[in-house]
Enzyme design. Structure first.
Site, PDB file in Angstrom:
ATOM      1  N   ALA A  10       9.712  -4.365  -8.154  1.00 14.08           N
ATOM      2  CA  ALA A  10      10.576  -4.655  -9.103  1.00 14.08           C
ATOM      3  C   ALA A  10      11.560  -5.589  -8.580  1.00 14.08           C
ATOM      4  CB  ALA A  10      11.871  -2.874  -9.103  1.00 14.08           C
ATOM      5  N   VAL A  11      11.471  -5.205  -7.170  1.00 17.91           N
ATOM      6  CA  VAL A  11      12.627  -6.338  -6.495  1.00 17.91           C
ATOM      7  C   VAL A  11      11.961  -7.786  -6.493  1.00 17.91           C
ATOM      8  CG1 VAL A  11      13.107  -7.074  -4.015  1.00 17.91           C
ATOM      9  CG2 VAL A  11      13.633  -5.183  -4.974  1.00 17.91           C
ATOM     10  N   ARG A  88      15.462   5.442   4.276  1.00 18.36           N
ATOM     11  CA  ARG A  88      14.550   3.793   4.106  1.00 18.36           C
ATOM     12  C   ARG A  88      13.761   3.923   5.725  1.00 18.36           C
ATOM     13  NH1 ARG A  88      20.177   1.929   3.594  1.00 18.36           N
ATOM     14  NH2 ARG A  88      20.968   0.268   1.543  1.00 18.36           N
ATOM     15  N   ASP A 148      24.144  -5.930   1.359  1.00 25.83           N
ATOM     16  CA  ASP A 148      25.141  -5.306   1.289  1.00 25.83           C
ATOM     17  C   ASP A 148      26.910  -5.407   1.123  1.00 25.83           C
ATOM     18  OD1 ASP A 148      23.325  -3.836   1.943  1.00 25.83           O
ATOM     19  OD2 ASP A 148      22.983  -3.543   3.844  1.00 25.83           O
ATOM     20  N   ARG A 151      27.820  -5.343  -2.277  1.00 18.89           N
ATOM     21  CA  ARG A 151      28.131  -4.063  -2.867  1.00 18.89           C
ATOM     22  C   ARG A 151      29.634  -3.845  -1.868  1.00 18.89           C
ATOM     23  NH1 ARG A 151      22.260  -1.258  -1.230  1.00 18.89           N
ATOM     24  NH2 ARG A 151      21.382  -1.903  -3.923  1.00 18.89           N
ATOM     25  N   HIS A 175      20.470  -2.376   8.394  1.00 23.14           N
ATOM     26  CA  HIS A 175      20.458  -1.815   6.735  1.00 23.14           C
ATOM     27  C   HIS A 175      19.376  -0.989   6.690  1.00 23.14           C
ATOM     28  CE1 HIS A 175      20.357  -2.680   2.203  1.00 23.14           C
ATOM     29  NE2 HIS A 175      19.148  -2.756   2.911  1.00 23.14           N
TER      30      HIS A 175
HETATM   31  N1  LIG Z   1      15.775  -4.645   2.244  1.00 22.05           N
HETATM   32  C1  LIG Z   1      16.514  -4.965   1.029  1.00 22.05           C
HETATM   33  O1  LIG Z   1      17.835  -4.960   1.234  1.00 22.05           O
HETATM   34  C2  LIG Z   1      16.354  -3.973  -0.082  1.00 22.05           C
HETATM   35  C3  LIG Z   1      14.477  -3.526   0.489  1.00 22.05           C
HETATM   36  N2  LIG Z   1      14.402  -3.281  -0.599  1.00 22.05           N
HETATM   37  C4  LIG Z   1      12.572  -2.267  -0.616  1.00 22.05           C
HETATM   38  O2  LIG Z   1      11.747  -3.596  -1.520  1.00 22.05           O
HETATM   39  C5  LIG Z   1      10.671  -2.919  -1.174  1.00 22.05           C
HETATM   40  C6  LIG Z   1       9.698  -2.933  -2.948  1.00 22.05           C
HETATM   41  O3  LIG Z   1      10.783  -2.565  -3.141  1.00 22.05           O
HETATM   42  P1  LIG Z   1      10.541  -2.672  -5.131  1.00 22.05           P
HETATM   43  O4  LIG Z   1      10.312  -4.096  -5.481  1.00 22.05           O
HETATM   44  O5  LIG Z   1      11.154  -1.393  -5.781  1.00 22.05           O
HETATM   45  O6  LIG Z   1       9.007  -1.408  -5.072  1.00 22.05           O
HETATM   46  P2  LIG Z   1       7.901  -1.796  -5.799  1.00 22.05           P
HETATM   47  O7  LIG Z   1       6.974  -0.149  -5.904  1.00 22.05           O
HETATM   48  O8  LIG Z   1       8.014  -1.687  -7.663  1.00 22.05           O
HETATM   49  O9  LIG Z   1       7.122  -2.882  -5.490  1.00 22.05           O
HETATM   50  C7  LIG Z   1       5.860  -3.473  -4.653  1.00 22.05           C
HETATM   51  C8  LIG Z   1       5.076  -3.917  -5.197  1.00 22.05           C
HETATM   52  O10 LIG Z   1       4.214  -4.410  -3.940  1.00 22.05           O
HETATM   53  C9  LIG Z   1       3.036  -4.284  -3.946  1.00 22.05           C
HETATM   54  N3  LIG Z   1       2.021  -4.112  -3.305  1.00 22.05           N
HETATM   55  C10 LIG Z   1       2.133  -3.203  -2.172  1.00 22.05           C
HETATM   56  N4  LIG Z   1       0.902  -3.434  -1.183  1.00 22.05           N
HETATM   57  C11 LIG Z   1       0.706  -4.762  -1.406  1.00 22.05           C
HETATM   58  C12 LIG Z   1       0.011  -5.726  -0.642  1.00 22.05           C
HETATM   59  N5  LIG Z   1      -0.483  -5.244   0.735  1.00 22.05           N
HETATM   60  N6  LIG Z   1       0.084  -7.541  -0.681  1.00 22.05           N
HETATM   61  C13 LIG Z   1       0.635  -7.139  -2.577  1.00 22.05           C
HETATM   62  N7  LIG Z   1       1.510  -6.213  -3.009  1.00 22.05           N
HETATM   63  C14 LIG Z   1       1.475  -4.893  -2.650  1.00 22.05           C
HETATM   64  C15 LIG Z   1       2.845  -2.902  -5.227  1.00 22.05           C
HETATM   65  O11 LIG Z   1       1.554  -3.278  -5.854  1.00 22.05           O
HETATM   66  C16 LIG Z   1       3.851  -3.607  -6.111  1.00 22.05           C
HETATM   67  O12 LIG Z   1       3.929  -4.071  -7.377  1.00 22.05           O
HETATM   68  C17 LIG Z   1      10.774  -1.311  -1.099  1.00 22.05           C
HETATM   69  O13 LIG Z   1      10.569  -1.345   0.194  1.00 22.05           O
HETATM   70  C18 LIG Z   1      12.189  -1.245  -0.908  1.00 22.05           C
HETATM   71  O14 LIG Z   1      12.377  -0.448   0.396  1.00 22.05           O
HETATM   72  C19 LIG Z   1      14.508  -2.900  -2.015  1.00 22.05           C
HETATM   73  C20 LIG Z   1      15.784  -3.170  -1.922  1.00 22.05           C
HETATM   74  C21 LIG Z   1      16.912  -4.104  -1.475  1.00 22.05           C
HETATM   75  O1  LIG Z   2      18.192   2.206  -0.523  1.00 22.94           O
HETATM   76  C1  LIG Z   2      17.132   1.348  -0.536  1.00 22.94           C
HETATM   77  O2  LIG Z   2      15.979   2.261  -0.757  1.00 22.94           O
HETATM   78  C2  LIG Z   2      16.989   0.189  -0.731  1.00 22.94           C
HETATM   79  C3  LIG Z   2      17.282  -0.811  -0.389  1.00 22.94           C
HETATM   80  O3  LIG Z   2      17.879  -0.887   0.570  1.00 22.94           O
HETATM   81  C4  LIG Z   2      18.616  -1.262  -1.181  1.00 22.94           C
HETATM   82  O4  LIG Z   2      18.825  -1.148  -1.954  1.00 22.94           O
HETATM   83  O5  LIG Z   2      20.440  -1.114  -0.353  1.00 22.94           O
END
Ligand SMILES: NC(=O)C1=CN([C@@H]2O[C@H](COP(=O)(O)OP(=O)(O)OC[C@H]3O[C@@H](n4cnc5c(N)ncnc54)[C@H](O)[C@@H]3O)[C@@H](O)[C@H]2O)C=CC1
Ligand SMILES: O=C([O-])CC(=O)C(=O)O
Length: 308
Positions: A10-11, A88, A148, A151, A175
């Site tokens: 997704a991200v 998180r 953040d 938001r 975060h």
């Molecule tokens: N820092 C921030 O502000 C934010 C952080 N996040 C974090 O980002 C991460 C991803 O979130 P989403 O995209 O929603 O999850 P998601 O599940 O949609 O996508 C994650 C992808 O990573 C892939 N993946 C897993 N292990 C892997 C590896 N070893 N090598 C390559 N690809 C691999 C998966 O196959 C999957 O397609 C999560 O840990 C989430 O908590 C999400 C939103 C904001």
């Molecule tokens: O809330 C979560 O787990 C993903 C993230 O870091 C955000 O959207 O701020």
């Protein structure tokens, strides 16, 4: 300008889409461990190019890091997202191993790259990259504060009944649901302190809504958010790629700044071609300093769970 995004979920896909639409990069490589997944997302996104008017080439890769070689910027979004009710920090067990191996593979093929860490718990994952790679600290950036702060501005505009373009504000600190430090004292509506327009009780509500921004969306969506996270990452990538010298709060390794040491946490930085070009020292009041100390204690506690 070549950019790699690891994790085509997704991200990662949202991030690749915003980077492409902004049309400043020649190539975006999307890499995922799931067979064919990144190739599928890349093809789908490329089929929006004529519709959205971009020339960036998006390439998919199933775990083949040779395709990422010589990337200028690498974004790590690989790992699991939280489900409703989780923090998180609970993601550390699975995501630490993923972030450690992904960052090593990326750097092997792009030794001069700048790394942007997105996977959660983000401040601790950024610290992990700092501790387990030989990249200089200006080239390791954690994305959290940019999201953040977006938001925060959304909640401020809502409370003020003002357009978002009229408001400015920043969130520093960790975060995490408890660790964010929205700087309400410094928030403005077109240069006028927001306290001129809303009560301190309403501003407290804005602060609390901002801190649980991610949790609120996770409850609604069943998984965590992706549009604003992708847009926030693309903002950091663009600032670096285009040498914009823009200020964003980012997680960076601190050595005494803000009275903090040996952790990565969100503070304002200038982003340009060299990554983090400067840490900006904001004059915090005693209450804000205390919130930063508390936030840092939370991040350090999570860092303590890493097997370094
Ligand atoms: N820092 C921030 O502000 C934010 C952080 N996040 C974090 O980002 C991460 C991803 O979130 P989403 O995209 O929603 O999850 P998601 O599940 O949609 O996508 C994650 C992808 O990573 C892939 N993946 C897993 N292990 C892997 C590896 N070893 N090598 C390559 N690809 C691999 C998966 O196959 C999957 O397609 C999560 O840990 C989430 O908590 C999400 C939103 C904001
Ligand atoms: O809330 C979560 O787990 C993903 C993230 O870091 C955000 O959207 O701020």
């Amino acid at each position: 300008m070549k950019i790699t995004v690891v994790g085509a979920g997704a991200v990662g896909a949202s991030c690749a889409e915003y980077i492409a639409i902004k049309n400043f990069a020649s190539e975006v490589v999307l890499l995922d461990i799931k067979e064919g997944y990144a190739e599928g997302k890349a093809m789908d996104l490329m089929q929006t190019a004529s519709l959205n008017g971009f020339d960036t080439r998006i390439v998919g890769s199933t775990n083949d890091y040779s395709k990422t070689a010589d990337s200028d910027i690498c974004v790590i979004t690989s790992g699991i997202p939280r489900k409703p009710g989780m923090t998180r920090e609970e993601l550390i067990g699975i995501n630490a191993g993923i972030v450690k191996s992904v960052s090593a593979s990326l750097i092997e093929h792009s030794p001069n790259t700048i790394v942007i860490v997105v996977s959660n718990p983000m401040d601790t994952m950024t610290y992990l990259v700092h501790k387990t790679t030989n990249l200089p600290k200006n080239r390791i950036i954690g994305m959290g504060g940019a999201l953040d702060s977006a938001r925060f501005k959304y909640r401020l505009a809502e409370a003020l009944g003002a357009p978002i373009s009229d408001v400015d504000g920043m969130v520093i600190g960790g975060h995490s649901d408890k660790g964010m430090v929205p700087l309400t004292r410094l928030a403005t509506r077109n240069s006028v302190p927001v306290t001129e327009f809303i009560s301190s009780e309403r501003l407290d509500q804005v602060r609390e809504d901002t801190k649980v921004g991610g949790a609120t969306l996770t409850k609604l969506l069943g998984t965590s958010a992706w549009y604003a996270p992708g847009a926030a990452v693309s903002g950091l990538v663009q600032a670096i790629a285009c040498d914009q010298k823009k200020i964003f709060p980012c997680s960076t390794y601190l050595e005494g700044e803000y009275g903090l040491n040996d952790l990565c946490i969100g503070v304002p930085v200038v982003l340009g071609r060299n990554g983090i070009e400067k840490i900006v020292d904001v004059d915090l009041n005693d209450a804000e300093k205390a919130h930063m100390q508390e936030s840092a204690a939370g991040v350090s506690k999570t860092n303590g769970l890493l097997e370094l």
